[in-house]
Design an enzyme around this catalytic site. Structure first.
Site, PDB file in Angstrom:
ATOM      1  N   TRP A  48       0.849  -1.202   0.000  1.00 27.92           N
ATOM      2  CA  TRP A  48       0.000   0.000   0.000  1.00 27.92           C
ATOM      3  C   TRP A  48       0.877   1.242   0.000  1.00 27.92           C
ATOM      4  O   TRP A  48       1.910   1.300   0.687  1.00 27.92           O
ATOM      5  CB  TRP A  48      -0.905   0.024   1.237  1.00 27.92           C
ATOM      6  CG  TRP A  48      -2.285  -0.502   0.973  1.00 27.92           C
ATOM      7  CD1 TRP A  48      -3.421   0.233   0.810  1.00 27.92           C
ATOM      8  CD2 TRP A  48      -2.682  -1.875   0.824  1.00 27.92           C
ATOM      9  NE1 TRP A  48      -4.491  -0.596   0.564  1.00 27.92           N
ATOM     10  CE2 TRP A  48      -4.071  -1.880   0.569  1.00 27.92           C
ATOM     11  CE3 TRP A  48      -2.009  -3.087   0.866  1.00 27.92           C
ATOM     12  CZ2 TRP A  48      -4.790  -3.058   0.366  1.00 27.92           C
ATOM     13  CZ3 TRP A  48      -2.710  -4.257   0.668  1.00 27.92           C
ATOM     14  CH2 TRP A  48      -4.088  -4.236   0.423  1.00 27.92           C
ATOM     15  N   SER A  49       0.409   2.251  -0.726  1.00 24.23           N
ATOM     16  CA  SER A  49       1.248   3.423  -0.983  1.00 24.23           C
ATOM     17  C   SER A  49       1.644   4.223   0.265  1.00 24.23           C
ATOM     18  O   SER A  49       2.824   4.345   0.580  1.00 24.23           O
ATOM     19  CB  SER A  49       0.535   4.319  -1.992  1.00 24.23           C
ATOM     20  OG  SER A  49       1.184   5.543  -2.113  1.00 24.23           O
ATOM     21  N   TRP A  50       0.656   4.814   0.978  1.00 28.89           N
ATOM     22  CA  TRP A  50       1.104   5.682   2.083  1.00 28.89           C
ATOM     23  C   TRP A  50       1.634   4.867   3.264  1.00 28.89           C
ATOM     24  O   TRP A  50       2.443   5.346   4.031  1.00 28.89           O
ATOM     25  CB  TRP A  50       0.077   6.754   2.464  1.00 28.89           C
ATOM     26  CG  TRP A  50      -1.106   6.407   3.337  1.00 28.89           C
ATOM     27  CD1 TRP A  50      -1.790   5.236   3.361  1.00 28.89           C
ATOM     28  CD2 TRP A  50      -1.733   7.297   4.288  1.00 28.89           C
ATOM     29  NE1 TRP A  50      -2.835   5.340   4.249  1.00 28.89           N
ATOM     30  CE2 TRP A  50      -2.821   6.579   4.839  1.00 28.89           C
ATOM     31  CE3 TRP A  50      -1.510   8.590   4.725  1.00 28.89           C
ATOM     32  CZ2 TRP A  50      -3.671   7.143   5.796  1.00 28.89           C
ATOM     33  CZ3 TRP A  50      -2.346   9.147   5.677  1.00 28.89           C
ATOM     34  CH2 TRP A  50      -3.408   8.431   6.207  1.00 28.89           C
ATOM     35  N   ASP A  51       1.228   3.590   3.337  1.00 26.79           N
ATOM     36  CA  ASP A  51       1.837   2.706   4.340  1.00 26.79           C
ATOM     37  C   ASP A  51       3.350   2.677   4.140  1.00 26.79           C
ATOM     38  O   ASP A  51       4.121   2.707   5.107  1.00 26.79           O
ATOM     39  CB  ASP A  51       1.292   1.274   4.217  1.00 26.79           C
ATOM     40  CG  ASP A  51      -0.201   1.180   4.502  1.00 26.79           C
ATOM     41  OD1 ASP A  51      -0.977   1.856   3.808  1.00 26.79           O
ATOM     42  OD2 ASP A  51      -0.589   0.424   5.408  1.00 26.79           O
ATOM     43  N   TYR A  98      -7.508 -11.434  -2.077  1.00 25.72           N
ATOM     44  CA  TYR A  98      -7.754 -10.010  -1.856  1.00 25.72           C
ATOM     45  C   TYR A  98      -8.739  -9.491  -2.892  1.00 25.72           C
ATOM     46  O   TYR A  98      -8.594  -9.738  -4.088  1.00 25.72           O
ATOM     47  CB  TYR A  98      -6.457  -9.182  -1.928  1.00 25.72           C
ATOM     48  CG  TYR A  98      -6.747  -7.737  -1.585  1.00 25.72           C
ATOM     49  CD1 TYR A  98      -6.899  -7.357  -0.255  1.00 25.72           C
ATOM     50  CD2 TYR A  98      -6.968  -6.790  -2.577  1.00 25.72           C
ATOM     51  CE1 TYR A  98      -7.244  -6.052   0.074  1.00 25.72           C
ATOM     52  CE2 TYR A  98      -7.314  -5.485  -2.259  1.00 25.72           C
ATOM     53  CZ  TYR A  98      -7.446  -5.129  -0.935  1.00 25.72           C
ATOM     54  OH  TYR A  98      -7.796  -3.846  -0.612  1.00 25.72           O
ATOM     55  N   ASP A 190     -10.326   5.690   4.737  1.00 24.56           N
ATOM     56  CA  ASP A 190     -11.281   5.130   3.788  1.00 24.56           C
ATOM     57  C   ASP A 190     -12.758   5.292   4.143  1.00 24.56           C
ATOM     58  O   ASP A 190     -13.569   5.655   3.315  1.00 24.56           O
ATOM     59  CB  ASP A 190     -11.011   3.629   3.608  1.00 24.56           C
ATOM     60  CG  ASP A 190      -9.600   3.355   3.118  1.00 24.56           C
ATOM     61  OD1 ASP A 190      -8.692   4.172   3.378  1.00 24.56           O
ATOM     62  OD2 ASP A 190      -9.395   2.319   2.464  1.00 24.56           O
ATOM     63  N   ARG A 225     -16.231  -3.105   9.519  1.00 23.84           N
ATOM     64  CA  ARG A 225     -15.980  -2.768   8.118  1.00 23.84           C
ATOM     65  C   ARG A 225     -17.130  -1.932   7.542  1.00 23.84           C
ATOM     66  O   ARG A 225     -18.190  -1.831   8.149  1.00 23.84           O
ATOM     67  CB  ARG A 225     -15.795  -4.061   7.287  1.00 23.84           C
ATOM     68  CG  ARG A 225     -14.720  -4.991   7.791  1.00 23.84           C
ATOM     69  CD  ARG A 225     -13.322  -4.426   7.721  1.00 23.84           C
ATOM     70  NE  ARG A 225     -12.895  -4.071   6.380  1.00 23.84           N
ATOM     71  CZ  ARG A 225     -11.709  -3.534   6.080  1.00 23.84           C
ATOM     72  NH1 ARG A 225     -10.832  -3.277   7.034  1.00 23.84           N
ATOM     73  NH2 ARG A 225     -11.405  -3.230   4.848  1.00 23.84           N
ATOM     74  N   TYR A 381     -14.207   1.113  11.285  1.00 19.16           N
ATOM     75  CA  TYR A 381     -12.934   1.787  11.052  1.00 19.16           C
ATOM     76  C   TYR A 381     -13.091   3.167  10.423  1.00 19.16           C
ATOM     77  O   TYR A 381     -13.947   3.379   9.611  1.00 19.16           O
ATOM     78  CB  TYR A 381     -11.934   0.862  10.378  1.00 19.16           C
ATOM     79  CG  TYR A 381     -11.820   0.764   8.897  1.00 19.16           C
ATOM     80  CD1 TYR A 381     -10.593   0.395   8.346  1.00 19.16           C
ATOM     81  CD2 TYR A 381     -12.877   1.007   8.048  1.00 19.16           C
ATOM     82  CE1 TYR A 381     -10.443   0.296   6.987  1.00 19.16           C
ATOM     83  CE2 TYR A 381     -12.727   0.902   6.695  1.00 19.16           C
ATOM     84  CZ  TYR A 381     -11.503   0.550   6.164  1.00 19.16           C
ATOM     85  OH  TYR A 381     -11.345   0.468   4.823  1.00 19.16           O
ATOM     86  N   TRP A 382     -12.318   4.097  10.946  1.00 23.09           N
ATOM     87  CA  TRP A 382     -12.314   5.536  10.616  1.00 23.09           C
ATOM     88  C   TRP A 382     -13.562   6.272  11.085  1.00 23.09           C
ATOM     89  O   TRP A 382     -13.745   7.430  10.787  1.00 23.09           O
ATOM     90  CB  TRP A 382     -12.087   5.776   9.115  1.00 23.09           C
ATOM     91  CG  TRP A 382     -10.717   5.333   8.666  1.00 23.09           C
ATOM     92  CD1 TRP A 382     -10.433   4.286   7.832  1.00 23.09           C
ATOM     93  CD2 TRP A 382      -9.458   5.899   9.025  1.00 23.09           C
ATOM     94  NE1 TRP A 382      -9.078   4.164   7.655  1.00 23.09           N
ATOM     95  CE2 TRP A 382      -8.452   5.145   8.371  1.00 23.09           C
ATOM     96  CE3 TRP A 382      -9.064   6.971   9.848  1.00 23.09           C
ATOM     97  CZ2 TRP A 382      -7.088   5.414   8.503  1.00 23.09           C
ATOM     98  CZ3 TRP A 382      -7.722   7.246   9.982  1.00 23.09           C
ATOM     99  CH2 TRP A 382      -6.750   6.482   9.315  1.00 23.09           C
ATOM    100  N   GLU A 425      -3.900  -2.393  14.089  1.00 26.72           N
ATOM    101  CA  GLU A 425      -4.201  -1.443  13.012  1.00 26.72           C
ATOM    102  C   GLU A 425      -4.859  -0.181  13.582  1.00 26.72           C
ATOM    103  O   GLU A 425      -4.545   0.928  13.203  1.00 26.72           O
ATOM    104  CB  GLU A 425      -5.139  -2.141  12.014  1.00 26.72           C
ATOM    105  CG  GLU A 425      -5.462  -1.352  10.780  1.00 26.72           C
ATOM    106  CD  GLU A 425      -6.452  -2.092   9.880  1.00 26.72           C
ATOM    107  OE1 GLU A 425      -6.907  -3.200  10.258  1.00 26.72           O
ATOM    108  OE2 GLU A 425      -6.766  -1.562   8.802  1.00 26.72           O
TER     109      GLU A 425
HETATM  110  C1  GLC Z   1      -6.932   0.567   5.214  1.00 29.96           C
HETATM  111  C2  GLC Z   1      -6.653   2.011   5.551  1.00 29.96           C
HETATM  112  C3  GLC Z   1      -5.659   2.635   4.576  1.00 29.96           C
HETATM  113  C4  GLC Z   1      -4.417   1.757   4.509  1.00 29.96           C
HETATM  114  C5  GLC Z   1      -4.776   0.300   4.179  1.00 29.96           C
HETATM  115  C6  GLC Z   1      -3.585  -0.641   4.238  1.00 29.96           C
HETATM  116  O1  GLC Z   1      -7.609   0.454   4.020  1.00 29.96           O
HETATM  117  O2  GLC Z   1      -7.845   2.745   5.563  1.00 29.96           O
HETATM  118  O3  GLC Z   1      -5.302   3.924   4.984  1.00 29.96           O
HETATM  119  O4  GLC Z   1      -3.520   2.266   3.574  1.00 29.96           O
HETATM  120  O5  GLC Z   1      -5.723  -0.153   5.095  1.00 29.96           O
HETATM  121  O6  GLC Z   1      -2.986  -0.574   5.498  1.00 29.96           O
END
Ligand code: GLC
Length: 463
Positions: A48-51, A98, A190, A225, A381-382, A425
């Site tokens: 995952w990108s920002w991870d 996935y 998300d 979820r 989540y979120w 998480e």
């Molecule tokens: C969830 C989070 C997202 C993150 C992903 C993988 O979808 O909302 O921010 O990048 O998980 O960890």
């Protein structure tokens, strides 16, 4: 070559810190998949990108070579138009493990793309910040580390610039110098209530869920979820974007969800500040980056700040209205050193209010959503739970704006939470219990950084 760097003295000071350090390192070791890091083996078995950016910040201490390889792996999947995909698929992961996987996204084949491809969405561009953190940690660590860091930074710089150009160019759908997101997944937050108002106008075709089977609620508790109606909208948005070959032309007219997020754009501006530092190292001109950082900061204040409530909100580009709800992304502009003191103070008031609460009031880091909202949900989540990555950004903002006591309290509250509950998480905003995936990479990586407690980067002070 994987250099294991030493545990910082601060981490060895107490048994608790040494234990946290050790457990974080082992989570990152277990989640390393040969040439990239997965966020979690079970729930998120790709990159995952920002991870990757958050993970690099932690790997900077223990294994910078892996941080560089992870960033390279991600940027090798960059599209010719500059977008860096939000997921890079691992060809070894079965399509059934996935969803939505490569077959659903069906991205056009570009030269240089990894065999099984990627998604077509983006995520917050924190990578320049991550790369700068690895560089400044690695360079004093011996000639070999410094050489590697210099080479990797030079490789990344033009790619990071291209990423910014894509976001500030094709994604400037509102025309005000801010990047729009075209899907809630692009925000990284998300399932946040921030998207509810804009999403309510997106058609929800629940029959899509007969054609495509969700997997997220099979591997995680369904109560945590998104609902089926939301999920149908998520899929519909992708299918709509896909039908237009993932083109960004006339987004505001053609696409059903076009939104400007204060947190996404704050990260975009921070990336310019980090790029200014990187430019100076690789022999490019830092000045345009500094100017762009300030322009984005000014645009965030001008267009995403509601003077009446003194809060930052998400803006729907199609209706040009601010979202009615208060979410943690409204606090993230604090991470901008160029944010005026008035707005920084307003964010601190909001953060300390009963809506969110700082550790001084709650003993816990800040939750993802307004605690007083009728639909505050401690599990989904979120929509309530606490996330370490957003709190890490907030802590940095507190440091930039001189709220040093609050920053330190937040640092210790985050570490206490992870020590007590594990590298989860996300966390229950009342009990602190760990929720979602266990052994989650960015929680582990950022714990290393919190333990090391490094000074904030110089650009914060210079701005
Ligand atoms: C969830 C989070 C997202 C993150 C992903 C993988 O979808 O909302 O921010 O990048 O998980 O960890």
């Amino acid at each position: 070559m994987h250099q294991q760097l030493s545990v910082p003295t601060v981490a060895a000071n107490s048994e608790m810190s040494a234990e946290l350090w050790k457990s974080a390192v082992s989570v990152l070791d277990a989640n390393w998949a040969d040439d990239h890091m997965v966020p979690s083996r079970r729930l998120y078995p790709h990159q995952w990108s920002w991870d990757t950016a958050f993970i690099a910040i932690g790997l900077a201490y223990t294994n910078p070579t892996r941080a560089w390889r992870d960033l390279r792996h991600l940027f090798a999947a960059q599209w010719p138009d500059g977008r860096v995909p939000h997921i890079v698929f691992d060809p070894r992961t079965d399509e059934r493990d996935y969803f939505p996987g490569p077959a659903f996204w069906d991205v056009p084949a570009y030269a240089g793309r990894p065999a099984r491809g990627s998604t077509a969405l983006v995520q917050p561009p924190l990578h320049a910040v991550g790369a700068w953190e690895v560089y400044r940690r690695a360079t004093p660590h011996g000639a070999e580390c410094a050489k590697e860091a210099g080479e990797e930074l030079a490789w990344l710089y033009p790619r990071l610039v291209k990423q910014q150009e894509y976001l500030l160019g094709r994604r400037n759908a509102g025309g005000d110098g801010l990047a729009s997101i075209v899907h809630p997944w692009e925000s990284g937050l998300d399932n946040s209530p921030s998207w509810d108002a804009a999403m309510s106008a997106v058609p929800a075709d629940v029959t899509l869920l007969e054609r495509y089977e969700r997997r997220d609620n099979q591997v995680a508790d369904a109560a945590h979820r998104p609902t089926d109606v939301d999920y149908a909208r998520y899929l519909g948005l992708v299918l709509n974007y896909r039908a237009g070959d993932y083109s960004d032309t006339d987004l505001a007219q053609r696409h059903d969800f076009v939104v400007e997020c204060p947190s996404f754009n704050s990260i975009l501006a921070s990336a310019e500040l980090a790029l200014a530092q990187i430019a100076a190292v690789v022999g490019a001109d830092p000045q345009p980056h500094r100017e762009r950082a300030q322009q984005i900061t000014d645009a965030i204040v001008k267009h995403l700040y509601d003077p009446q409530t003194q809060t930052f909100r998400v803006r729907d580009v199609r209706t040009r209205t601010l979202s009615p709800v208060r979410c943690v992304n409204g606090l993230v502009p604090l991470m901008l050193p160029g944010l005026p003191a008035e707005q920084a103070a307003a964010i601190m008031v909001e953060a300390a209010s009963e809506r969110f609460g700082l550790p001084e009031q709650t003993g816990l880091p800040t939750p993802s959503y307004d605690r007083t909202a009728a639909d505050f949900d401690p599990l989904r989540y979120w929509r309530g739970p606490i996330w370490i990555n957003v709190n890490w950004l907030l802590r940095r903002g507190m440091q930039y704006h001189g709220y040093l006591g609050e920053a330190e309290d937040l640092r210790t509250a985050m570490m206490r939470l992870v020590v007590k509950s594990g590298h989860f998480e996300y966390f229950h905003p009342v009990t602190g219990e760990g929720i979602g995936a266990s052994a989650f990479s960015w929680t582990a990586a950022l714990s290393l950084d919190l333990l090391a407690d490094r000074s904030i980067p110089a650009y914060a002070r210079a701005a």
